[in-house]
Design an enzyme around this catalytic site. Sequence first.
Site, PDB file in Angstrom:
ATOM      1  N   HIS A  11      54.169  -5.833  45.020  1.00  0.00           N
ATOM      2  CA  HIS A  11      54.914  -5.206  43.930  1.00  0.00           C
ATOM      3  C   HIS A  11      55.229  -6.222  42.831  1.00  0.00           C
ATOM      4  CE1 HIS A  11      58.789  -3.263  42.350  1.00  0.00           C
ATOM      5  NE2 HIS A  11      57.805  -2.485  41.970  1.00  0.00           N
ATOM      6  N   HIS A  52      57.921  -5.455  33.085  1.00  0.00           N
ATOM      7  CA  HIS A  52      58.444  -4.169  33.556  1.00  0.00           C
ATOM      8  C   HIS A  52      59.311  -3.474  32.516  1.00  0.00           C
ATOM      9  CE1 HIS A  52      61.143  -1.413  35.729  1.00  0.00           C
ATOM     10  NE2 HIS A  52      60.093  -1.225  36.519  1.00  0.00           N
TER      11      HIS A  52
HETATM   12  O1  G3P Z   1      54.268   1.453  40.995  1.00  0.00           O
HETATM   13  C1  G3P Z   1      55.277   1.409  41.958  1.00  0.00           C
HETATM   14  C2  G3P Z   1      56.578   0.942  41.354  1.00  0.00           C
HETATM   15  O2  G3P Z   1      56.324  -0.227  40.617  1.00  0.00           O
HETATM   16  C3  G3P Z   1      57.188   1.956  40.429  1.00  0.00           C
HETATM   17  O3  G3P Z   1      58.446   1.615  40.010  1.00  0.00           O
HETATM   18  O4  G3P Z   1      60.073   0.717  38.461  1.00  0.00           O
HETATM   19  O5  G3P Z   1      58.985  -0.819  40.064  1.00  0.00           O
HETATM   20  O6  G3P Z   1      57.725   0.104  38.140  1.00  0.00           O
HETATM   21  P1  G3P Z   1      58.813   0.344  39.137  1.00  0.00           P
HETATM   22 MG    MG Z   2      55.736  -0.683  38.558  1.00  0.00          MG
END
Ligand code: G3P
Ligand code: MG
Length: 242
Positions: A11, A52
């Site tokens: 992630h 992000h």
């Molecule tokens: O793609 C999975 C996850 O990254 C989605 O949520 O907010 O971490 O981008 P976020």
């Molecule tokens: Mg994401």
Amino acid sequence: MIFRPFLCIGHRGAKGHAPENTLASIRKALDLGAHCVEIDVHMVDGELVVIHDERLERRTNGFGSIHDYKFHDLRSLDAGESEIIPTLREIFQTLNHRAGVNIELKGAGTAEPVARLISDKLSKGWNQDHILVSSFSQAELTRFHELMPDIKIGRLVQSTSLLQRIENELSDCFSLHVSADLVSVRLITAVHAQNKRIYVFTVNEPNEIFRLRTMGVDGVFTDYPDRVFRVTDATRSSLWWA
Ligand code: G3P
Ligand code: MG
């Protein structure tokens, strides 16, 4: 219940070990054997940048919106541990075919430039099976799919009401990406009945990773890719996408 090999998706790279969405984070995810890395993209000043938030305060030493910056000025910021905000092109270069990539279309207007960059990468030998494009935005995802129907797409969902509307209509999607609180055996069965994959975010607790694997999900997004290999039957790296 369908049990495929379990996909370990780093992630924002390996956010638990290095500043998120940086090249250091990607390198760490590779070192830990992640099958794939997930990163978030926005379009700023004509460039695809990997970050992000639209605002800079949380993860950089800058202030305000990324859209108030010129690309050159964004790149002068510290994104943590002296890392810079990378471009999507740099992510591909750093991966260098050693893991797959899940590009999350986070910002508006990213579908077209991402499609152009992927086309370029495919022409230079990238395997299209190792690319997955996802978004919470149906509009971005639809636009991307119109441009590149052969690239896998994943629908991101984190609300129950939306999930109820779409869970039986995944049609063009390769996968459904859901937040951990929405997962149930019933949902997993419904997704598999459509021959789609279900990937769950963001799962960091080893017990939770193990529990989801046992329930039958196809993979998890985790800040700690090493934990997936500690508590499941997944085997480190080697490029694959079952
Ligand atoms: O793609 C999975 C996850 O990254 C989605 O949520 O907010 O971490 O981008 P976020
Ligand atoms: Mg994401």
